[in-house]
Design an enzyme around this catalytic site. Structure first.
Site, mmCIF file in Angstrom:
data_model
loop_
_atom_site.group_PDB
_atom_site.id
_atom_site.type_symbol
_atom_site.label_atom_id
_atom_site.label_comp_id
_atom_site.label_asym_id
_atom_site.label_seq_id
_atom_site.Cartn_x
_atom_site.Cartn_y
_atom_site.Cartn_z
ATOM 1 N N SER A 120 22.336 -9.597 2.653
ATOM 2 C CA SER A 120 22.164 -8.932 2.336
ATOM 3 C C SER A 120 21.829 -8.278 1.123
ATOM 4 O O SER A 120 20.704 -8.795 0.206
ATOM 5 C CB SER A 120 23.217 -8.229 3.186
ATOM 6 O OG SER A 120 23.243 -6.361 3.461
ATOM 7 N N HIS A 165 18.777 -6.956 7.534
ATOM 8 C CA HIS A 165 19.457 -6.477 8.554
ATOM 9 C C HIS A 165 17.812 -5.876 9.758
ATOM 10 O O HIS A 165 18.189 -4.834 9.842
ATOM 11 C CB HIS A 165 20.152 -5.765 8.291
ATOM 12 C CG HIS A 165 21.791 -6.246 7.427
ATOM 13 N ND1 HIS A 165 22.272 -6.654 7.350
ATOM 14 C CD2 HIS A 165 21.631 -5.458 6.107
ATOM 15 C CE1 HIS A 165 23.038 -6.842 6.618
ATOM 16 N NE2 HIS A 165 22.909 -6.713 5.652
#
Length: 246
Positions: free
Chosen positions: A128, A163
């Site tokens: 992330s 993501h």
């Protein structure tokens, strides 16, 4: 002889997956008998639970010597910090706020130390925000709504979007940013994938989940986003990899 500079972008790992496949893959890239692996939880504000989860996942590995570097309650002076960072085989960066992570690193001079360690062969990786930070720019929710951040460490050319398959709006927003030139061409990761870069060039992609991909996203000649799923290996327990995906 030191290893070539490498960065691994992760769409999973100890914080999201129970099988440990992506972490096994990352550690295998370092190719050292007993690895010094340092976790940087800066993007989460050095959340204690996050750091403890890392230590729980890595402390019992016979091939690892895990540690956590806290900057919000820093203990090391400048010289000691440099010695510590340069001694690591792997630097593993956690998720959270990309913009805050970069700001804190720069205040402490850690951005320069990480570049020095990278040039010396330390493997850089993260999930992330910990994937976003290595590129020139990234797609982020650091400021609330999804937007672009033209401000990274620049170890990798172009942009990164994590993501890609799991957060609403990610795919559409990132494609739009690349199509309009707000972000340069880059790499988008589904959850459950990994991408390894050596000397700034993509050398491998992997997945722990069928149907999960790493994508190359570029602006085509007509001002639209061209998205291409990249072939890669499927990771499996015991064997590490399986056949090449189409």
């Amino acid at each position: 002889m030191s290893h070539p500079p490498q960065v691994a972008l992760l769409g999973g790992g100890f914080s999201t997956d129970e099988d440990g496949l992506l972490d096994d893959w990352v550690l295998a890239q370092a190719r050292t008998h007993r690895l010094k692996v340092c976790f940087l939880p800066t993007a989460s504000g050095d959340a204690p639970g996050y750091a403890e989860k890392f230590l729980t996942a890595f402390r019992d590995r016979p091939d690892c010597e895990p540690s956590v570097l806290h900057l919000f309650d820093r203990k090391l002076g400048d010289d000691a910090l440099r010695t510590f960072v340069l001694a690591q085989d792997v630097v593993y960066v956690g998720g959270g706020n990309t913009a805050n992570l970069l700001a804190v690193w720069r205040v402490h001079g850690l951005d320069r130390l990480l570049r020095e360690a990278y040039d010396g062969g330390t493997l850089m990786c993260g999930i992330s925000a910990g994937a976003n930070c290595w590129a020139q720019s990234s797609h982020t929710d650091s400021f609330g709504p999804l937007t672009h951040l033209p401000d990274g460490l620049g170890l990798l050319p172009g942009s990164v979007c994590p993501h890609y398959d799991s957060e609403p709006g990610r795919r559409r927003s990132y494609r739009s940013a690349v199509a309009t030139g707000v972000l340069p061409a880059g790499w988008a990761l589904d959850d459950g994938t990994g991408a390894l870069f050596t000397n700034g060039r993509l050398t491998e992609t992997v997945s722990r989940a069928p149907g999960a991909h790493v994508y190359r996203v570029v602006r085509d000649g007509g001002g639209e986003a061209d998205e291409r799923a990249l072939p890669g290996r499927e990771l499996r327990r015991g064997t590490g990899t399986a056949g090449r995906r189409p």
